[in-house]
Every structure is written in C-alpha cells, then in structure tokens.
Design a protein around this motif. Structure first.
Motif, PDB file in Angstrom:
ATOM      1  N   LEU A  65      75.011 -36.484 -37.702  1.00 35.29           N
ATOM      2  CA  LEU A  65      74.081 -37.091 -38.649  1.00 35.29           C
ATOM      3  C   LEU A  65      73.129 -38.044 -37.929  1.00 35.29           C
ATOM      4  O   LEU A  65      71.937 -38.105 -38.255  1.00 35.29           O
ATOM      5  N   GLY A  66      73.663 -38.769 -36.926  1.00 31.59           N
ATOM      6  CA  GLY A  66      72.814 -39.669 -36.157  1.00 31.59           C
ATOM      7  C   GLY A  66      71.717 -38.911 -35.430  1.00 31.59           C
ATOM      8  O   GLY A  66      70.559 -39.335 -35.408  1.00 31.59           O
ATOM      9  N   ILE A  67      72.075 -37.761 -34.847  1.00 31.45           N
ATOM     10  CA  ILE A  67      71.084 -36.947 -34.142  1.00 31.45           C
ATOM     11  C   ILE A  67      69.992 -36.490 -35.111  1.00 31.45           C
ATOM     12  O   ILE A  67      68.796 -36.595 -34.824  1.00 31.45           O
ATOM     13  N   MET A  68      70.428 -36.008 -36.289  1.00 29.60           N
ATOM     14  CA  MET A  68      69.451 -35.552 -37.283  1.00 29.60           C
ATOM     15  C   MET A  68      68.547 -36.693 -37.729  1.00 29.60           C
ATOM     16  O   MET A  68      67.326 -36.542 -37.831  1.00 29.60           O
ATOM     17  N   GLY A  69      69.173 -37.853 -37.987  1.00 28.49           N
ATOM     18  CA  GLY A  69      68.405 -39.007 -38.458  1.00 28.49           C
ATOM     19  C   GLY A  69      67.394 -39.475 -37.423  1.00 28.49           C
ATOM     20  O   GLY A  69      66.240 -39.766 -37.739  1.00 28.49           O
ATOM     21  N   PHE A  72      61.174 -40.083 -36.057  1.00 26.79           N
ATOM     22  CA  PHE A  72      59.990 -40.208 -35.202  1.00 26.79           C
ATOM     23  C   PHE A  72      58.805 -39.472 -35.802  1.00 26.79           C
ATOM     24  O   PHE A  72      58.964 -38.377 -36.357  1.00 26.79           O
ATOM     25  N   GLU A  73      57.633 -40.091 -35.671  1.00 30.09           N
ATOM     26  CA  GLU A  73      56.447 -39.399 -36.136  1.00 30.09           C
ATOM     27  C   GLU A  73      56.073 -38.306 -35.142  1.00 30.09           C
ATOM     28  O   GLU A  73      55.710 -37.207 -35.527  1.00 30.09           O
ATOM     29  N   ASP A  74      56.176 -38.660 -33.867  1.00 33.69           N
ATOM     30  CA  ASP A  74      55.926 -37.683 -32.813  1.00 33.69           C
ATOM     31  C   ASP A  74      57.199 -36.842 -32.648  1.00 33.69           C
ATOM     32  O   ASP A  74      58.197 -37.322 -32.127  1.00 33.69           O
ATOM     33  N   ARG A  75      57.137 -35.583 -33.093  1.00 30.75           N
ATOM     34  CA  ARG A  75      58.348 -34.765 -33.138  1.00 30.75           C
ATOM     35  C   ARG A  75      58.922 -34.514 -31.754  1.00 30.75           C
ATOM     36  O   ARG A  75      60.123 -34.467 -31.548  1.00 30.75           O
ATOM     37  N   ARG A  76      58.048 -34.341 -30.769  1.00 27.79           N
ATOM     38  CA  ARG A  76      58.548 -34.077 -29.404  1.00 27.79           C
ATOM     39  C   ARG A  76      59.285 -35.274 -28.861  1.00 27.79           C
ATOM     40  O   ARG A  76      60.338 -35.160 -28.254  1.00 27.79           O
ATOM     41  N   LYS A  77      58.711 -36.452 -29.087  1.00 27.39           N
ATOM     42  CA  LYS A  77      59.359 -37.657 -28.606  1.00 27.39           C
ATOM     43  C   LYS A  77      60.711 -37.810 -29.306  1.00 27.39           C
ATOM     44  O   LYS A  77      61.725 -38.117 -28.668  1.00 27.39           O
ATOM     45  N   GLY A  78      60.715 -37.567 -30.620  1.00 27.01           N
ATOM     46  CA  GLY A  78      61.962 -37.654 -31.383  1.00 27.01           C
ATOM     47  C   GLY A  78      63.009 -36.717 -30.821  1.00 27.01           C
ATOM     48  O   GLY A  78      64.175 -37.081 -30.652  1.00 27.01           O
ATOM     49  N   ALA A  79      62.590 -35.481 -30.487  1.00 23.65           N
ATOM     50  CA  ALA A  79      63.539 -34.505 -29.954  1.00 23.65           C
ATOM     51  C   ALA A  79      64.109 -34.978 -28.628  1.00 23.65           C
ATOM     52  O   ALA A  79      65.313 -34.897 -28.379  1.00 23.65           O
ATOM     53  N   ARG A  80      63.249 -35.526 -27.775  1.00 23.47           N
ATOM     54  CA  ARG A  80      63.727 -35.951 -26.451  1.00 23.47           C
ATOM     55  C   ARG A  80      64.680 -37.127 -26.557  1.00 23.47           C
ATOM     56  O   ARG A  80      65.702 -37.183 -25.877  1.00 23.47           O
ATOM     57  N   VAL A  81      64.332 -38.089 -27.439  1.00 29.91           N
ATOM     58  CA  VAL A  81      65.210 -39.243 -27.610  1.00 29.91           C
ATOM     59  C   VAL A  81      66.562 -38.791 -28.182  1.00 29.91           C
ATOM     60  O   VAL A  81      67.625 -39.228 -27.730  1.00 29.91           O
ATOM     61  N   ALA A  82      66.497 -37.877 -29.167  1.00 34.68           N
ATOM     62  CA  ALA A  82      67.747 -37.386 -29.755  1.00 34.68           C
ATOM     63  C   ALA A  82      68.567 -36.615 -28.729  1.00 34.68           C
ATOM     64  O   ALA A  82      69.796 -36.609 -28.783  1.00 34.68           O
ATOM     65  N   CYS A  83      67.885 -35.965 -27.768  1.00 35.13           N
ATOM     66  CA  CYS A  83      68.603 -35.254 -26.700  1.00 35.13           C
ATOM     67  C   CYS A  83      69.439 -36.230 -25.875  1.00 35.13           C
ATOM     68  O   CYS A  83      70.558 -35.907 -25.464  1.00 35.13           O
TER      69      CYS A  83
END
Lengths: 252, 223
Positions: free
Chosen positions: A145-149, A154-165
């Motif tokens: 759930l934390g990863i999804m949240g 993030f507004e910038d989806r790529r940045k969000g994906a990298r941070v979640a990675c």
C-alpha cells in the motif's frame, strides 16, 4: 549473431510502442492459460481430492490461500528485480511494470490474509493471531500500500515511480522474514508443508496436484494482470503522444 | 573536511532547535501526555500498567520521532540548501547521516533521558529500567534512520504526512517487537540479551544501508 538479435530485441522493449504491442499479444495467452489451469485446479480441489480426516472440507481453502501467499511474495521479488533494472538503466517501461505489480501483489496479500482468517476461525478458534507469520504478512500488505500511495502522490509520474522503486528495494527485507518466520519463532501458523529443495513435503500426495495447478494458474494470472496494468498505465501516461493517437485512430 | 561539515550541520540544527524552544520540547510533552493519559484511560491498576509500560513508552518514543519528520528535509529543499549538498565538496551521504543524527539528538535523547521517570509512573519494575534505556539507545537511532528515509521518499509530494506514517509503520515493526520484548523479558526476570542482540543487528543493518537509500531518494527528489 543470435546473441546480438536477442540484445537488439530486448532493447526494443524499452520503447513504449514495442512493449505495448508485445504485451497486447502476450496477455491473452496468459489469461487463457490461467483459465485452463484454474479450471483444472479448482475442479480437482473441490471434487477429486478427498476430505481431510480432521478438517473435512474446510482445508480446501488452502488451494486459494497457499498459491496467493506464494504469489504475494514472488510478486514482490519480481517487483524488486524490475526496480533494480529501472533504477540502474532508467528504462521507463520497466518502471511502469514495477509499479503495476504493487496493486496485484496487494490483492494477493489481502486474499491470503482473508482466506487464512476465514479458515482460522473454525480451526484455530480465532480470526487473527499476532504471530510472526501473520504479522509479517500484514506488514507486506502495508508495504504494498505504501508503494502504491507513494507512486500516486507524485505529480511527475516518472519521478514517483523511481522513488517508489527505492521503497521496493528497502521493503525486500520483509520477504525472508515472512519465509522464515515459522522457523524462527513459535507461531500459531503451521510450518512449511511443501518443500522444494530440502527434505520431503508433508502434504499427502493425493492433495498435491490441485495445488500445483492453482500455483501455475496464479502465476499466469499475475503475469497477465501485470502486462494489462502496465499497458493501461502506459496508455494513460502517453495519451497525448503520437503512437497512442495513431493506435487509437486505427481501432476507432 | 567531512567531519567539519557534518559537525557544522549538527551544530546548526541543534542551535535552531534550541532557539525554537517550544518545538524542541514537543517529544517530551508528547511522551508525558501519553504516559499521563494511559492510566486515566485503562485504569490505575499497577499490574496492568506495568505490563503495558514498555509498549507505551516505546510507542510514545516512536510517535515523538514521527512528529519531527515532516520538516526533516523540507525547509532545506524549499530554500535550495539541499541542492548544495550535492554541489559541495562534502559527500552528500555524510550530510544525510549528520542530519539524521541531529534528528535523533533532538527527538530521541530527551525521551531516553526521561524514560526511567515515565517507566516509574507506570510501575515498571526497577530491574527493567537499564534494559529499557538500553533498548531505547539501540532502537531509537533505527527510528530516525527509517523515518529519515520515509521523509526523503515523500519529499517531492504535497501530502507527505499521511503517507509518511504509512511508510514508517511497516518498517519499524521489528524494532518495536524486539525492543518491547527485551524490556518485558527483563521485567519478568529473564535475560534480555537475545532481544537486544537482534535489535543491535537491526541497527547495524539500518546504519549501513538506509543512508544510501535516503541519499538516493533525496537525489531523485531534487532532480
């Protein structure tokens, strides 16, 4: 020569349109395989396998519970591998794939917890016990759930994906804890019954085939759902780009 | 060079915390409001209170550590200082460690100092007090490390605070289990060494790996 072809084709997968086309072709096959395996597995689980001498019919829930538990963990390992690839080589389609795994993994974790709880009520006499296996599985759910949240925040989806990675990589410590929890602590949850590498499985062989079918089915479903989710996300992110426009133009 | 930069950052953080006055008292106020409210909530029976004391003090320490996370890196991001961490000569990872250390000094040390008093208010047996302090000394740095990671991960988002607690909570479950296990064992007259040993292992793991992830997350967020 062959190696070079493989390499070139692998690199092409980094391009969204190529990936999209491959996923489009692959997903229906995986869904089909899932349907067949699940049909065989469920039929055997519900009609062929004899009732347990102690638990009678209620043990049959294990054919859902165990494959989803395995998949919840295996899905996380897959996401970790994808996250490493995404962070090291910064391939956008891989980032999207890693993110697509989280909701599916969370769903399997939830199914595992829910079926376990339903089974636990008549067998253990309680819906929930704070033992190491159950708690670490709950922790896995919250990590998912934390990863999804995080990805969604993030507004910038790529940045969000990298941070979640990065979060995926940190959360992997929980996977061995789940696996060994029944050995390290005395738990209400039983120890491992199925052993691939060390020693004999203690599940009776007549109960085995549906478990194998259901496990394969669940793996195929994970793959199919992963590709479909990744495809949707890609389509959503690139909706203003040329390749999506032209694709949608073709079908419309 | 590295040591000078790190100590300068820590000194600055401490000076800011002291000049803000009220804010730096927050962890203590939090600890004691929890400790005072519990007996009123669950009843003043000494046995019950002694049994839940380790968990309550630890939960208070944890939440006190969470309180200050929101602004761990954000002011530095807003005024551009954070970017300078990667431009300057001192490795950014060292500065991250320094920042986490000052977070620990500000949020955890007051709680550790006053934990024996709080434990007495909850009738925790006196022989468990050294273990309580020891478990806090080993465990609270992990809270700061993991909390710092969560703060770094959520830095680029607007609604950090809810997300922050969701991220921290699953990762600190083992700390809470082993720390309160150690104190409970000591209170029951058993050896707490196994629990403390595991807690120490977690600290070593966290200290070696978490700052790397935190730096990577910060770096992504300032890009």
């Amino acid at each position: 020569m062959i190696w070079k072809t493989i390499k070139v084709n692998f690199h092409r997968l980094g391009s969204p349109p190529t990936f999209y086309r491959l996923a489009e072709v692959l997903a229906p096959w995986l869904w089909g395989g899932f349907a067949v395996c699940a049909a065989i597995g469920l039929y055997q689980a519900l009609y062929v396998v004899p009732p347990d001498y102690q638990q009678s019919d209620s043990f049959r829930i294990l054919y859902i519970h165990v494959p989803s538990a395995w998949q919840a963990m295996a899905g996380y390992v897959v996401m970790t591998i994808l996250a490493v690839i995404a962070l090291v080589w910064r391939i956008r389609t891989v980032e999207i794939m890693a993110m697509a795994g989280a909701p599916i993994g969370a769903a399997f974790t939830f199914i595992c917890l829910a079926t376990g709880s339903l089974w636990g009520r008549p067998m253990w006499g309680t819906w929930w016990a704070w033992d190491a296996r159950l708690t670490s599985m709950l922790v896995l759910l919250f990590i998912y759930l934390g990863i999804m949240g995080l990805y969604a925040a993030f507004e910038d989806r790529r940045k969000g994906a990298r941070v979640a990675c990065i979060l995926i990589l940190v959360g992997i410590v929980n996977i061995p804890i789940i696996h060994f929890s029944v050995e390290w602590w005395t738990t209400l949850h039983q120890g491992a019954t199925i052993r691939l590498f060390s020693g004999e499985s203690t599940l009776h062989e007549s109960m085995m085939p549906p478990l194998v079918w259901m496990t394969i089915a669940v793996k195929l479903m994970f793959g199919a759902a992963l590709l479909d989710r990744a495809r949707n996300d890609l389509l959503d992110q690139d909706r203003r780009k040329g390749w999506v426009q032209s694709r949608l133009g073709e079908t419309a | 060079m590295i040591v000078r930069s790190m100590s300068a950052l820590i000194a600055r953080d401490l000076r800011l915390a002291i000049r803000h006055g009220g804010e730096s008292l927050m962890p203590l106020i939090f600890l004691f409001s929890v400790i005072i409210l519990i007996p009123l909530g669950v009843g003043p029976g000494p046995n019950l209170l002694a049994a839940i004391a380790p968990g309550m003090i630890w939960v208070a320490a944890l939440l006190a550590s969470l309180l200050a996370l929101e602004n761990l890196f954000r002011p530095d991001l807003d005024d551009g200082t954070l970017e300078q961490w990667w431009v300057g000569q001192c490795p950014a990872g060292a500065l991250v460690v320094a920042r986490l250390f000052s977070h620990w000094l500000i949020t955890a040390v007051p709680v550790i100092v006053f934990a024996p008093l709080a434990a007495q208010m909850l009738y925790l047996p006196a022989e468990a007090l050294p273990v309580l302090v020891l478990s806090l000394l080993i465990g609270t740095p992990i809270l700061s490390l993991v909390g710092g990671l969560a703060a770094a991960l959520t830095l680029g988002t607007n609604r950090g605070s809810v997300l922050l607690s969701i991220l921290v909570f699953p990762l600190i479950v083992p700390v809470l289990i082993f720390a309160t296990g150690a104190v409970s064992a000591a209170a029951d007259g058993m050896s707490a060494r196994a629990h403390l040993g595991l807690l120490g292992a977690l600290l070593i793991l966290a200290i070696t790996l978490v700052p790397l992830a935190t730096s990577a997350a910060l770096r992504l967020n300032i890009e």
